[in-house]
Design a protein around this motif. Structure first.
Motif, PDB file in Angstrom:
ATOM      1  N   HIS A 451       0.846  -1.194   0.000  1.00  0.00           N
ATOM      2  CA  HIS A 451       0.000   0.000   0.000  1.00  0.00           C
ATOM      3  C   HIS A 451       0.885   1.249   0.000  1.00  0.00           C
ATOM      4  CE1 HIS A 451       0.676   1.010   4.286  1.00  0.00           C
ATOM      5  NE2 HIS A 451       0.571  -0.276   4.535  1.00  0.00           N
ATOM      6  N   HIS A 452       0.375   2.308  -0.589  1.00  0.00           N
ATOM      7  CA  HIS A 452       1.093   3.577  -0.601  1.00  0.00           C
ATOM      8  C   HIS A 452       1.185   4.131   0.818  1.00  0.00           C
ATOM      9  CE1 HIS A 452       1.046   4.126  -4.984  1.00  0.00           C
ATOM     10  NE2 HIS A 452      -0.201   3.708  -4.974  1.00  0.00           N
ATOM     11  N   ILE A 453       2.254   4.881   1.096  1.00  0.00           N
ATOM     12  CA  ILE A 453       2.325   5.676   2.316  1.00  0.00           C
ATOM     13  C   ILE A 453       2.616   7.122   1.922  1.00  0.00           C
ATOM     14  CG2 ILE A 453       3.036   3.787   3.832  1.00  0.00           C
ATOM     15  CD1 ILE A 453       5.910   4.900   3.676  1.00  0.00           C
ATOM     16  N   GLY A 454       2.303   8.028   2.821  1.00  0.00           N
ATOM     17  CA  GLY A 454       2.510   9.457   2.567  1.00  0.00           C
ATOM     18  C   GLY A 454       1.859  10.260   3.665  1.00  0.00           C
ATOM     19  N   LEU A 455       0.919  11.110   3.311  1.00  0.00           N
ATOM     20  CA  LEU A 455       0.187  11.872   4.319  1.00  0.00           C
ATOM     21  C   LEU A 455      -0.775  10.977   5.091  1.00  0.00           C
ATOM     22  CD1 LEU A 455      -0.524  15.156   2.328  1.00  0.00           C
ATOM     23  CD2 LEU A 455       0.939  14.929   4.340  1.00  0.00           C
ATOM     24  N   ASP A 456      -1.095   9.827   4.540  1.00  0.00           N
ATOM     25  CA  ASP A 456      -1.853   8.784   5.247  1.00  0.00           C
ATOM     26  C   ASP A 456      -0.994   7.537   5.295  1.00  0.00           C
ATOM     27  OD1 ASP A 456      -4.656   9.631   5.916  1.00  0.00           O
ATOM     28  OD2 ASP A 456      -4.688  10.125   3.786  1.00  0.00           O
ATOM     29  N   VAL A 457      -1.172   6.736   6.336  1.00  0.00           N
ATOM     30  CA  VAL A 457      -0.424   5.488   6.384  1.00  0.00           C
ATOM     31  C   VAL A 457      -0.900   4.558   5.267  1.00  0.00           C
ATOM     32  CG1 VAL A 457      -1.969   4.347   8.056  1.00  0.00           C
ATOM     33  CG2 VAL A 457       0.424   3.632   7.862  1.00  0.00           C
ATOM     34  N   HIS A 458      -2.165   4.648   4.898  1.00  0.00           N
ATOM     35  CA  HIS A 458      -2.685   3.983   3.709  1.00  0.00           C
ATOM     36  C   HIS A 458      -3.049   5.103   2.744  1.00  0.00           C
ATOM     37  CE1 HIS A 458      -3.905   0.311   6.353  1.00  0.00           C
ATOM     38  NE2 HIS A 458      -2.639   0.258   5.978  1.00  0.00           N
ATOM     39  N   ASP A 459      -2.028   5.598   2.056  1.00  0.00           N
ATOM     40  CA  ASP A 459      -2.215   6.758   1.189  1.00  0.00           C
ATOM     41  C   ASP A 459      -3.082   6.379  -0.014  1.00  0.00           C
ATOM     42  OD1 ASP A 459      -1.291   9.343   1.773  1.00  0.00           O
ATOM     43  OD2 ASP A 459       0.047   9.368   0.050  1.00  0.00           O
ATOM     44  N   PRO A 460      -3.900   7.319  -0.510  1.00  0.00           N
ATOM     45  CA  PRO A 460      -4.715   7.007  -1.681  1.00  0.00           C
ATOM     46  C   PRO A 460      -3.860   6.807  -2.923  1.00  0.00           C
ATOM     47  CG  PRO A 460      -4.842   9.343  -1.169  1.00  0.00           C
ATOM     48  CD  PRO A 460      -4.094   8.695  -0.043  1.00  0.00           C
ATOM     49  N   GLY A 461      -4.387   6.079  -3.855  1.00  0.00           N
ATOM     50  CA  GLY A 461      -3.688   5.830  -5.113  1.00  0.00           C
ATOM     51  C   GLY A 461      -4.568   4.999  -6.017  1.00  0.00           C
ATOM     52  N   ASN A 462      -4.134   4.788  -7.245  1.00  0.00           N
ATOM     53  CA  ASN A 462      -4.921   4.015  -8.205  1.00  0.00           C
ATOM     54  C   ASN A 462      -4.559   2.535  -8.207  1.00  0.00           C
ATOM     55  OD1 ASN A 462      -6.297   6.359  -9.248  1.00  0.00           O
ATOM     56  ND2 ASN A 462      -4.362   6.912 -10.211  1.00  0.00           N
ATOM     57  N   TYR A 463      -3.398   2.205  -7.662  1.00  0.00           N
ATOM     58  CA  TYR A 463      -2.957   0.817  -7.526  1.00  0.00           C
ATOM     59  C   TYR A 463      -2.949   0.073  -8.865  1.00  0.00           C
ATOM     60  CZ  TYR A 463      -2.860   1.470  -2.527  1.00  0.00           C
ATOM     61  OH  TYR A 463      -2.538   1.907  -1.275  1.00  0.00           O
ATOM     62  N   ASN A 464      -2.388   0.701  -9.876  1.00  0.00           N
ATOM     63  CA  ASN A 464      -2.248   0.064 -11.182  1.00  0.00           C
ATOM     64  C   ASN A 464      -0.820  -0.444 -11.378  1.00  0.00           C
ATOM     65  OD1 ASN A 464      -4.938   0.585 -11.926  1.00  0.00           O
ATOM     66  ND2 ASN A 464      -4.416   2.674 -12.502  1.00  0.00           N
TER      67      ASN A 464
END
Length: 541
Positions: A451-464
């Motif tokens: 999973h993406h991390i960033g401003l959230d521990v589960h950062d939003p993204g498209n996951y492609n």
């Protein structure tokens, strides 16, 4: 030499002294402005976007939780206070003075008495000077503006969760700001279809009329699982056996249901901000890398300090002490410290076992530094030495992680590391006799790896696909809780290894690699002396 201090001079010295004690490595105003410009470029003509700040959360009675800004709002503004709203226009607007503008930030009003209790507020002038907004006003001005949202072709908002508490002390808190917008825009939550409804509507739209009986039976099954579908008029009409509509009529009705008559849109902002946030700029990578390294050092120091007579809470405290020592404002998420069988609970957060004994201790913790959150997990033996069974499971997870990390390559599917890890873990569990075949369905590895991390521990993204400058976790795990259908010698072993991987042109870069991962390196680190070995407190018994 004599110095003559004026009142102004003393004031300037005081201000400089205070400013010298405040972190200076936050994201710049230009960063946030650039994010707004990118979002504005994606907006169609004659549209407006509104993003609201988080509200203050009550902990108990008159005590509030420490305020944490909404990540999207912070990403676009840099504003770290509650009770605010950002308005972005696709096209230039003109105010009463004839000035043109394309964005406005409404902030919480300066209040001398309130600031005495809860700290300084930026106010209008601060928002202009420090955040770079040419148009900034108090929140009450948003409420009084009577903005005509009906004149826009599109009004982009995020879905309201309606969990804002109304404060009697503030007439322009987030509750009031959202309420004002809803009234002015004609907001009605019923016009927005849930993903489930959209799915069913699309099924109806695309299913030939000769397949209607089969689809009706399927939808009736859905009704028992999703109560939101039970009172839906369109679905109810479709299920009526006497509804003599042609396939064309049904499709046209479905199209109308899928396209409600409103200029409000709750999909544009989440979708576009997810795309923007899933790849990081150099400025973001600097903060995120620091958060990750702080978290890795926390793991190292805890390995050295670990003793079997420690409690889970004490272990948590040492991690979080390291975070604070480095200036991390928060933990990125509730810290997970699970010893023995507790390590088999994926998001275990009680951390109240009073003695970890000789169990494995799963430590999933991450520092949040200036908004950016790490996510690093290590699993270590409390007594400093892996048993044979612990090592077998740990080495299998490590093997799966190493193979998964190798797949973090630009252009690869983000699902590939998970597939690789599942294959390796299933083969290993079968070899150890824990499962009967490599194809056996089981819950020993019940989650994904990435999973993406960033401003959230589960950062939003498209996951492609993996793209350059994404930061994505790799976290395989094996969890064998007490009572599992395997040899008892493996019971209560829970292992997760999680690292934060930067996608680069030259392949994956493990940002948390300084925290040992192999069984040999962990045992070697745990044999070292800790600065906390002599930190003894008096008994309170």
């Amino acid at each position: 030499m004599k110095f003559k201090f004026t009142l102004l001079g003393l004031l300037l010295l005081t201000i400089n002294s205070v400013l010298a004690q405040i972190p200076t490595d936050y994201l710049s105003a230009d960063f946030h402005k650039n994010r707004r410009e990118i979002l504005r470029a994606k907006m169609p003509a004659n549209s407006v976007a509104l993003v609201f700040a988080n509200s203050i959360r009550n902990r108990a009675n008159d005590v509030e939780y420490v305020f944490h800004q909404d990540p999207n709002f912070y990403y676009l503004t840099g504003y770290r206070e509650p009770n605010a709203v950002l308005v972005i226009f696709s096209d230039n607007q003109t105010n009463e003075k004839g000035e043109t503008y394309n964005e406005v930030l409404y902030v919480q009003e300066k209040n001398q008495r309130a600031e005495m209790w809860t700290g300084k507020r930026l106010g209008i002038e601060g928002a202009k000077k420090e955040l770079g907004f040419s148009q900034a006003f108090n929140g009450i001005d948003f409420i009084n503006s009577k903005m005509d949202f009906k004149k826009f072709d599109n009004v982009f908002i995020e879905k309201f969760n309606d969990d804002h508490r109304n404060s009697n002390k503030d007439k322009a808190d987030v509750f009031d700001l959202v309420k004002s917008f809803k009234m002015a825009s004609g907001y009605n939550p019923d016009i927005f279809l849930s993903p489930t409804k959209k799915y069913v509507y699309n099924l109806i739209k695309t299913t030939p009329i000769e397949k209607r009986v089969e689809l009706s039976a399927k939808i009736k099954t859905y009704l028992s699982y999703y109560p939101e579908l039970q009172d839906d008029k369109f679905i109810a009409d479709y299920l009526k056996t006497d509804m003599a509509l042609s396939s064309k009529d049904i499709q046209e009705n479905a199209m109308l249901a899928l396209q409600p008559k409103t200029n409000l849109d709750i999909d544009f902002l989440p979708s576009n901000l997810a795309t923007m946030r899933e790849t990081k700029t150099p400025a973001e990578l600097k903060l995120l890398t620091k958060a990750v390294r702080i978290s890795a050092v926390g793991q190292i120091e805890m390995m050295k300090a670990m003793k079997p007579d420690m409690s889970e809470t004490e272990i948590q405290g040492i991690h979080e002490f390291v975070y604070k020592k480095y200036g991390a404002e928060y933990e990125g998420y509730p810290s997970i410290v699970g010893a023995g069988n507790n390590g088999c609970i994926l998001h275990y957060m009680e951390n109240n076992k009073t003695k970890v004994d000789n169990d494995l201790v799963l430590m999933d913790l991450g520092a949040e530094y200036h908004g950016y959150t790490a996510d690093v997990t290590r699993t270590v033996p409390a007594n400093g030495k892996f048993s044979k069974e612990q090592k077998e499971i740990y080495d299998l997870v490590y093997k799966a992680q190493e193979a998964g990390i190798a797949e973090y390559v630009i252009g690869n599917s983000m699902s590939k590391p998970n597939q690789v890890a599942i294959k390796i873990i299933n083969e290993g569990l079968f070899k150890l006799g824990i499962i009967k075949s490599v194809d056996e369905k089981h819950n020993y590895f019940p989650h994904g790896t990435s999973h993406h991390i960033g401003l959230d521990v589960h950062d939003p993204g498209n996951y492609n696909m993996f793209e350059e400058n994404m930061v994505v976790t790799m976290e395989p795990g094996i969890y064998i809780p007490e009572g599992s259908k395997c040899d008892k010698k493996y019971w209560s072993i829970g292992v997760r290894i999680e690292d934060d991987i930067l996608i680069t042109k030259n392949g994956p870069k493990n940002l948390s690699e300084e925290a040992p991962r192999t069984t040999e390196a962990i045992e070697k680190m745990m044999a070292k002396k800790s600065v906390l070995d002599n930190f003894l407190l008096p008994s309170l018994d």
